[in-house]
Scaffold this motif. Structure first.
Motif, PDB file in Angstrom:
ATOM      1  N   GLY A  20      17.552  -2.750 -29.946  1.00  0.00           N
ATOM      2  CA  GLY A  20      18.980  -2.274 -29.668  1.00  0.00           C
ATOM      3  C   GLY A  20      19.812  -1.420 -30.449  1.00  0.00           C
ATOM      4  N   ARG A  27      30.977  -0.673 -34.015  1.00  0.00           N
ATOM      5  CA  ARG A  27      31.293  -0.300 -32.857  1.00  0.00           C
ATOM      6  C   ARG A  27      32.963  -0.214 -32.812  1.00  0.00           C
ATOM      7  NH1 ARG A  27      29.886  -1.046 -27.207  1.00  0.00           N
ATOM      8  NH2 ARG A  27      31.745  -1.631 -25.851  1.00  0.00           N
ATOM      9  N   TYR A  55      18.968  -3.650 -34.549  1.00  0.00           N
ATOM     10  CA  TYR A  55      19.064  -4.713 -33.600  1.00  0.00           C
ATOM     11  C   TYR A  55      17.762  -5.108 -32.661  1.00  0.00           C
ATOM     12  CZ  TYR A  55      24.385  -4.768 -34.134  1.00  0.00           C
ATOM     13  OH  TYR A  55      25.575  -4.740 -34.581  1.00  0.00           O
ATOM     14  N   GLN A  57      16.926  -8.082 -29.817  1.00  0.00           N
ATOM     15  CA  GLN A  57      16.917  -9.168 -29.058  1.00  0.00           C
ATOM     16  C   GLN A  57      15.779 -10.229 -28.502  1.00  0.00           C
ATOM     17  OE1 GLN A  57      18.604  -8.964 -25.073  1.00  0.00           O
ATOM     18  NE2 GLN A  57      19.632 -11.086 -25.191  1.00  0.00           N
ATOM     19  N   ARG A  63      16.826 -15.476 -26.851  1.00  0.00           N
ATOM     20  CA  ARG A  63      17.928 -14.583 -26.566  1.00  0.00           C
ATOM     21  C   ARG A  63      18.917 -14.240 -27.455  1.00  0.00           C
ATOM     22  NH1 ARG A  63      16.606 -12.604 -21.558  1.00  0.00           N
ATOM     23  NH2 ARG A  63      18.617 -11.699 -21.687  1.00  0.00           N
ATOM     24  N   GLN A  64      18.610 -14.538 -28.634  1.00  0.00           N
ATOM     25  CA  GLN A  64      19.612 -14.106 -29.821  1.00  0.00           C
ATOM     26  C   GLN A  64      19.380 -12.611 -30.126  1.00  0.00           C
ATOM     27  OE1 GLN A  64      22.374 -16.152 -30.793  1.00  0.00           O
ATOM     28  NE2 GLN A  64      21.497 -16.729 -28.691  1.00  0.00           N
ATOM     29  N   TRP A  65      20.626 -11.932 -30.483  1.00  0.00           N
ATOM     30  CA  TRP A  65      20.329 -10.615 -30.795  1.00  0.00           C
ATOM     31  C   TRP A  65      20.342 -10.682 -32.539  1.00  0.00           C
ATOM     32  CZ3 TRP A  65      19.621  -5.729 -28.822  1.00  0.00           C
ATOM     33  CH2 TRP A  65      19.885  -5.797 -27.445  1.00  0.00           C
ATOM     34  N   ALA A  83      22.689 -11.564 -35.549  1.00  0.00           N
ATOM     35  CA  ALA A  83      23.921 -10.862 -35.382  1.00  0.00           C
ATOM     36  C   ALA A  83      25.017 -11.182 -35.356  1.00  0.00           C
ATOM     37  CB  ALA A  83      23.585  -9.869 -34.241  1.00  0.00           C
ATOM     38  N   ARG A  84      25.279 -12.271 -34.732  1.00  0.00           N
ATOM     39  CA  ARG A  84      26.731 -13.139 -34.926  1.00  0.00           C
ATOM     40  C   ARG A  84      26.881 -13.595 -36.122  1.00  0.00           C
ATOM     41  NH1 ARG A  84      27.693 -16.428 -30.205  1.00  0.00           N
ATOM     42  NH2 ARG A  84      25.728 -16.542 -28.988  1.00  0.00           N
ATOM     43  N   PRO A  85      28.244 -13.348 -36.715  1.00  0.00           N
ATOM     44  CA  PRO A  85      28.521 -13.934 -37.905  1.00  0.00           C
ATOM     45  C   PRO A  85      28.226 -15.298 -38.080  1.00  0.00           C
ATOM     46  CG  PRO A  85      30.380 -12.854 -36.853  1.00  0.00           C
ATOM     47  CD  PRO A  85      29.224 -12.753 -36.124  1.00  0.00           C
ATOM     48  N   VAL A  88      29.862 -18.619 -35.975  1.00  0.00           N
ATOM     49  CA  VAL A  88      30.215 -18.327 -34.594  1.00  0.00           C
ATOM     50  C   VAL A  88      29.287 -19.017 -33.780  1.00  0.00           C
ATOM     51  CG1 VAL A  88      30.717 -16.667 -32.947  1.00  0.00           C
ATOM     52  CG2 VAL A  88      31.695 -16.189 -35.127  1.00  0.00           C
ATOM     53  N   PRO A  89      29.778 -19.768 -32.650  1.00  0.00           N
ATOM     54  CA  PRO A  89      28.744 -20.472 -31.869  1.00  0.00           C
ATOM     55  C   PRO A  89      28.002 -19.434 -31.046  1.00  0.00           C
ATOM     56  CG  PRO A  89      30.821 -20.797 -31.049  1.00  0.00           C
ATOM     57  CD  PRO A  89      31.303 -20.008 -32.397  1.00  0.00           C
TER      58      PRO A  89
ATOM     59  N   SER B 723      21.333  -8.710 -20.988  1.00  0.00           N
ATOM     60  CA  SER B 723      21.175  -8.255 -22.433  1.00  0.00           C
ATOM     61  C   SER B 723      22.222  -7.648 -23.029  1.00  0.00           C
ATOM     62  CB  SER B 723      19.983  -7.442 -22.692  1.00  0.00           C
ATOM     63  OG  SER B 723      18.850  -8.052 -22.821  1.00  0.00           O
ATOM     64  N   GLU B 726      25.053 -10.104 -23.542  1.00  0.00           N
ATOM     65  CA  GLU B 726      24.741 -10.876 -24.733  1.00  0.00           C
ATOM     66  C   GLU B 726      25.060 -10.021 -26.055  1.00  0.00           C
ATOM     67  OE1 GLU B 726      21.474 -13.868 -23.158  1.00  0.00           O
ATOM     68  OE2 GLU B 726      20.837 -11.768 -23.326  1.00  0.00           O
ATOM     69  N   PHE B 727      24.521  -8.821 -25.835  1.00  0.00           N
ATOM     70  CA  PHE B 727      24.886  -7.757 -27.100  1.00  0.00           C
ATOM     71  C   PHE B 727      26.147  -7.925 -27.354  1.00  0.00           C
ATOM     72  CE2 PHE B 727      25.609  -3.590 -28.754  1.00  0.00           C
ATOM     73  CZ  PHE B 727      24.572  -3.762 -29.946  1.00  0.00           C
ATOM     74  N   LEU B 729      28.596  -9.987 -26.837  1.00  0.00           N
ATOM     75  CA  LEU B 729      29.189 -11.088 -27.140  1.00  0.00           C
ATOM     76  C   LEU B 729      28.715 -11.468 -28.595  1.00  0.00           C
ATOM     77  CD1 LEU B 729      29.178 -13.210 -23.865  1.00  0.00           C
ATOM     78  CD2 LEU B 729      31.291 -12.524 -25.213  1.00  0.00           C
ATOM     79  N   GLN B 730      27.330 -11.210 -28.965  1.00  0.00           N
ATOM     80  CA  GLN B 730      26.944 -11.478 -30.110  1.00  0.00           C
ATOM     81  C   GLN B 730      27.098 -10.343 -31.148  1.00  0.00           C
ATOM     82  OE1 GLN B 730      22.778 -13.041 -29.619  1.00  0.00           O
ATOM     83  NE2 GLN B 730      23.332 -13.843 -27.766  1.00  0.00           N
ATOM     84  N   THR B 731      27.434  -9.172 -30.958  1.00  0.00           N
ATOM     85  CA  THR B 731      27.556  -8.261 -31.964  1.00  0.00           C
ATOM     86  C   THR B 731      28.873  -7.837 -32.129  1.00  0.00           C
ATOM     87  OG1 THR B 731      27.020  -6.348 -30.926  1.00  0.00           O
ATOM     88  CG2 THR B 731      25.206  -7.443 -31.849  1.00  0.00           C
ATOM     89  N   ALA B 732      29.774  -7.348 -30.868  1.00  0.00           N
ATOM     90  CA  ALA B 732      30.924  -6.711 -31.241  1.00  0.00           C
ATOM     91  C   ALA B 732      32.046  -7.785 -30.838  1.00  0.00           C
ATOM     92  CB  ALA B 732      30.932  -5.763 -30.070  1.00  0.00           C
ATOM     93  N   CYS B 734      32.607 -11.231 -31.058  1.00  0.00           N
ATOM     94  CA  CYS B 734      32.229 -12.433 -31.435  1.00  0.00           C
ATOM     95  C   CYS B 734      33.336 -13.646 -31.361  1.00  0.00           C
ATOM     96  CB  CYS B 734      31.715 -12.413 -33.128  1.00  0.00           C
ATOM     97  SG  CYS B 734      29.992 -11.522 -32.830  1.00  0.00           S
ATOM     98  N   GLN B 739      30.433 -18.045 -22.964  1.00  0.00           N
ATOM     99  CA  GLN B 739      28.874 -18.228 -22.846  1.00  0.00           C
ATOM    100  C   GLN B 739      28.329 -17.737 -21.749  1.00  0.00           C
ATOM    101  OE1 GLN B 739      26.942 -19.360 -25.263  1.00  0.00           O
ATOM    102  NE2 GLN B 739      28.364 -20.355 -26.612  1.00  0.00           N
TER     103      GLN B 739
END
Lengths: 89, 983
Positions: A20, A27, A55, A57, A63-65, A83-85, A88-89, B723, B726-727, B729-732, B734, B739
């Motif tokens: 990624g 961003r 990055y 995935q 499926r997590q980044w 990647a998620r802080p 955060v769920p 993908s 998901e990207f 939601l999980q990186t930018a 959050c 879901q």
């Protein structure tokens, strides 16, 4: 052949993952109207030799980044974290 | 050379004869023979003709470095060209033939190339055939390829099976010579899990070239016995390490062809093994290099080490009268052993003296030794040699039928270079040695340039590797050889050959001579990488295993620089050629890639569907009820939908469940158009952009609840869209409480389309009201029938009244057949992908062919969709000047103007009066026959787009030399007002 230590699934072949790009870049905020900021984000890439955070995935797993530490010169792989802080769920 | 086989000795089993066929001859060898040794034993000396000059060539080596003795093995689909006879284990029933001779290898008319050799120097083909006309090379190339080249592959399908295997080990030891055997034993004793791989069918490496009755053999046997006894040691013979990759990952090729004479039995011919090791020991040994002198390619000239290998391993005395020429000590062993076997031997050593003790041994062995003596040329094939005596500088001739040469030993460091370590030149050894190893990688023996004492060296490497992999047991002691170690020798001759007449070949396989390299240098191709490509040196199937070093040395000499500064060419995998079959493994035919099937797949097959591939999916192309072939069937299916009602399987659409308090906000951000205000119970067509403002995908998203959405994507981009969401939601984003889950496989989808669609569904689902007022266009409804959830989305791809019906995948067939059976009185029929795609072209809907990630919203005529009031991904970069240029290629419809012609996808578009050459003004993306217009129509991209509506243009299809006239029209060929959707 990289092996990536997925924090959820354990060490897996990189073929289970999708790349990624550079994880060190930020961003622009959603709605930012700075064309320059978007231009730089989309088109300008550093191509560093050495330490890199990137990055990946785990598409064929959780499926997590992830953010993976990898040395682009040696291909050696360091830590991978979500990647998620945290929190955060 | 008939009668070369000795009556006794060697490592062949004379009690196990093996019959094989060499062209028309039926020959017999023994178990333990290679194909090369069996043919040499049978007196075969001419193994093939050389690549360019068609010179007669014979065996040079006894291993994978062999450049000449390449044969074609097998017949029919198993026919395999360019196989080195020197690494092919003989088996019963083997069939082989020579290659590159016309009309035959024995009588080759193209040897004329040899006489006009002066014309065929480096770069000759390119210089001569490249110009002046563009395309000259294209014209000449097939003829050149026929005259120059190696074996010919067959076009029949390969009947063999190939497997792929994944393996893990603590210590991978590559090479089973003295160093490798010692390393494997040491690591095994220490308790590590060991994988020892050896390309040969026998273990021992250089030990196999030693006399069977000697002390080396006793030690070899003892080590093999111990390996057998160590429970965690696995030994793979006939297995070549092809490549080394990051993370101590090695690709190995196991060969089983000797054990699978009949493909019908299903045993794999080759197995590609990917092995991950905690530690690696390179014990790949070294490869002897030839000397450069006139006509050094004549049959009868061999590497000295190979002469010794054939003598002791295969019991072949390849000449009663032999000359050995060397620049190091190693070839003295060959001279002594040949003399002991009864040959008359003259030894020419370039050096003024050899190591201590050798002279005395030669005298006792009856070998005539000449120091400071160098070869000038080979005479005949082979009758003798002409050489230069050192002190007197006088030319001498010595008759011989065998000439063994040794230019020193070059470490087989290929694998160690694969991961990027540049080889380093060792001036004292006169060769390149492996560059620095990464952690966990070790080297031992000749590959490190350490020719003496492989036992202790290997033992230490094996122990270190075992420790590195976490083993803690005792590795014991290394073998202490009882015999006097043979003096090592790797000094290579740095000088240009003082030859007389004839060509001196550097690369035998590609016919590259010292003159070619000099010419390349003169013409400016000085660097090794340039000279390699200009002359093709090292580019044959042997990859220059016995030519690269001599070439590097020559080129450095020509430039007047040191060889370490000239460097080497880059070593890349594979180490030896590998068949495409082995790389493909089982991924051939229907296993070429994974196949996805919809929940209705079996029904389609049982009910006359002809399937086609759509990305990874198999989908019904057309149904046989509509016609015997696609060309007629899809038209009948189109009419079915336009005039009555049809049912099609749309399960392959990407389906994403989007839920959460911020789901509306999320969709608002990813789609260019607004979704926050989409009422519950409604669906909306949406388009997503990439960050760079090109169109990513389109689809319909339905809102089933306050926080619950059901998104569909195109079949082609489903995985990318998932993908991407998901990207984000999980990186930018959050902070968004959303879901997303792919539910593509959870739901079966089917589209009921046509003027009678509502009537058909009302028959199928009388439980629900489908009246226009209750379920208008773009409305959705979810409900249960007998506990089964059903979703109905009233939306249309075809332009007709249509409904998409979704049920859980395992209820797909039940719903499908329910609709077909209950609506049968209305004449409902299934329709396939071809009709589906054609209906959408008539309606002007873009699809995968138009959504190629290069087009903008405006290019596709969708600019009006974009919100002016909210932010969305890609908004800012839409305004880039390049993307707002009115001359961009954008979507148009095309109508064919020639009654008998057809439009073709990919055709290049030109203005009416333009010469149809070059890249044109656009191209056709999708074509079909339009049942409503009664002519071929198309969608395409055209410079300036619909500003040119009404203009006549030319559609060129250069592959077929076709030009067809067409008119630019609106892409909405059918019901542009959408009246048929609102009934």
């Amino acid at each position: 052949m990289l092996r990536i230590p997925c924090p959820h699934c354990g060490e897996r072949d990189y073929t289970e993952f999708r790349y990624g790009g550079d994880a060190g870049r930020t961003r622009p905020a959603h709605g930012s109207q700075s064309v320059r900021a978007w231009h730089d984000h989309v088109f300008l890439f550093a191509n560093p030799k050495g330490a890199h955070r990137e990055y990946w995935q785990h598409v064929h797993g959780c499926r997590q980044w992830l953010v993976l530490e990898r040395d682009t010169a040696t291909g050696s792989v360091g830590r991978a974290s979500l990647a998620r802080p945290p929190g955060v769920p | 050379m008939s009668g070369a086989r000795l009556a006794a000795g060697g490592r062949i089993d004379r009690s196990r004869p093996l019959a094989f066929r060499f062209e028309t001859r039926r020959l017999t060898g023994y178990a333990g023979d290679t194909l090369a040794s069996a043919l040499l034993a049978a007196g075969v000396r001419l193994f093939g003709r050389s690549f360019k000059y068609h010179r007669p060539r014979s065996v040079v080596a006894a291993g994978p470095e062999e450049p000449n003795a390449l044969l074609t093995l097998g017949v029919g689909g198993r026919r395999t060209p360019n196989i080195p006879a020197t690494t092919t284990e003989l088996y019963e029933g083997l069939v082989c033939e020579r290659q590159n001779g016309w009309p035959s290898v024995d009588f080759d008319l193209l040897t004329v190339n040899s006489w006009i050799g002066a014309l065929l120097s480096a770069g000759f083909y390119y210089k001569t055939f490249m110009g002046p006309r563009r395309g000259s090379w294209m014209f000449y190339e097939p003829f050149i390829r026929r005259a120059a080249g190696l074996g010919r592959a067959d076009h029949l399908p390969d009947p063999d099976r190939y497997h792929t295997r994944h393996a893990f080990t603590d210590v991978l030891v590559i090479g089973a010579g003295p160093a490798g055997l010692s390393a494997a034993v040491a690591a095994g004793r220490a308790g590590a899990r060991v994988l020892l791989v050896e390309q040969d069918f026998e273990l021992g490496g250089s030990l196999l070239s030693a006399p069977v009755a000697g002390p080396e053999e006793q030690v070899r046997r003892a080590l093999l016995a111990e390996l057998e006894s160590l429970p965690r040691v696995e030994v793979l013979r006939r297995t070549t390490a092809l490549g080394l990759y990051d993370g101590r990952f090695a690709a190995l090729l196991e060969r089983h062809e000797h054990a699978s004479p009949d493909p019908a039995l299903g045993a794999p011919r080759e197995v590609l093994v990917g092995v991950r090791a905690r530690a690696i020991v390179y014990a790949t040994g070294a490869i002897e290099q030839p000397l450069l002198f006139g006509d050094n390619d004549r049959p009868g000239v061999m590497l000295a080490g190979a002469v010794r290998a054939y003598l002791h391993r295969h019991a072949l005395l390849l000449g009663r009268r032999a000359v050995i020429a060397t620049n190091n000590d190693s070839a003295w062993a060959t001279a002594l052993d040949l003399a002991a076997a009864g040959a008359e031997v003259t030894l020419l050593d370039e050096r003024p003296a050899a190591s201590a003790g050798l002279a005395e041994r030669a005298r006792r062995g009856g070998v005539e030794v000449r120091h400071s003596s160098r070869l000038l040329r080979a005479i005949g094939a082979l009758r003798g040699v002409e050489w230069l005596e050192g002190e007197s500088h006088s030319r001498r001739r010595t008759p011989c039928e065998l000439l063994g040469v040794s230019g020193g030993w070059s470490p087989a460091l290929h694998l160690s270079s694969h991961t990027g370590a540049r080889p380093a030149y060792d001036a004292a050894l006169g060769c390149f040695v492996p560059g620095p190893f990464p952690a966990g990688v070790f080297g031992a023996g000749s590959v490190m340039g350490r020719h003496a004492g492989p036992w202790a060296d290997g033992h230490q490497a094996g122990e270190s590797a075992a420790r590195n992999a976490g083993a803690s047991g005792s590795a014991g002691d290394a073998v202490r050889p009882s015999w006097e170690a043979w003096p090592g020798g790797a000094a290579l001759s740095p000088r240009n050959p003082p030859r007389r007449g004839g060509k001196a070949f550097v690369d035998f396989q590609n016919d590259v001579t010292t003159d070619d390299l000099a010419l390349a240098h003169e013409e400016g191709y000085e660097a090794v990488e340039h000279a390699k490509r200009y002359t093709t040196l090292g580019m044959g199937t042997d990859q220059g295993k016995i030519s690269n070093l001599n070439a590097a040395r020559l080129l450095a000499g020509l430039r007047g620089i040191e060889i370490q500064d000239a460097g080497t060419t880059t070593y890349r995998p594979p180490y030896t050629p590998v068949s495409i079959g082995a790389l493909a493994g089982r991924s051939v035919g229907r296993h070429f890639r994974p196949i996805r099937r919809t929940p209705l797949h079996d029904w389609h097959l049982a009910n006359g569907a002809v399937m086609t591939e759509a990305g990874p999916w198999l989908r019904p192309w057309y149904y046989r009820w509509a016609g015997a072939d696609a060309g007629s069937a899809y038209l009948a299916e189109m009419r079915q939908v336009r005039e009555q009602v049809g049912l099609s399987d749309v399960s392959s659409l990407g389906k994403i469940d989007v839920q959460g308090p911020d789901a509306a906000e999320f969709l608002d951000r990813v789609y260019v158009n607004g979704f926050a205000k989409l009422p519950i119970g409604k669906a909306r067509y949406g388009v997503m952009l990439n960050d760079d403002a090109t169109v990513l995908d389109d689809g319909t998203t339905a809102r089933f609840g306050e926080t619950r959405y059901f998104m569909t994507t195109t079949t082609a981009h489903a995985a990318d869209v998932m993908s991407w969401l998901e990207f984000l939601l999980q990186t930018a984003w959050c902070d968004l409480r959303v879901q997303v889950v792919s539910v593509t496989d959870a739901w079966a989808g089917m589209s009921v389309a046509g003027p009678r669609a509502r009537a058909a569904l009302e028959l199928a689902l009388p439980e629900v009201s489908l009246a226009d007022a209750a379920l208008p266009h773009m409305a959705v409804r979810e409900f249960e029938i007998a506990g089964v959830p059903v979703r109905i989305l009233r939306l249309s791809f075809s332009g007709e009244l249509a409904y998409e019906v979704y049920v859980p995948a395992d209820r797909g067939v039940a719903m499908w057949t329910r609709i077909l059976e209950r609506a049968a009185p209305l004449g409902i029929r299934p329709y396939g992908l071809e009709a589906l795609a054609s209906l959408r072209i008539e309606k002007g809907h873009v699809a995968g062919l138009e959504l190629d990630q290069r087009n903008t919203l405006d290019d596709l005529g969708l600019g009006k969709l974009a919100s002016r009031t909210k932010a969305y991904v890609g908004r800012e970069l839409r305004e880039r000047p390049e993307l707002t240029d009115p001359e961009r290629w954008s979507l148009v419809g095309l109508e064919c103007l020639e009654p008998a012609a057809r439009l073709r996808g990919g055709a290049i578009l030109f203005a009416r009066d333009e010469t149809p050459a070059g890249h044109g003004r656009g191209y056709i993306t999708s074509v079909t026959w339009s049942t409503v217009r009664g002519k071929p129509i198309a969608l395409g991209l055209y410079r300036g787009g619909l500003r040119h509506a009404g203009e006549e243009i030319v559609c060129a299809y250069p592959l077929l030399g076709e030009t067809v006239r067409a008119r630019i029209v609106s892409p909405m060929f059918y019901d542009p007002a959408g009246e048929r959707l609102h009934v």
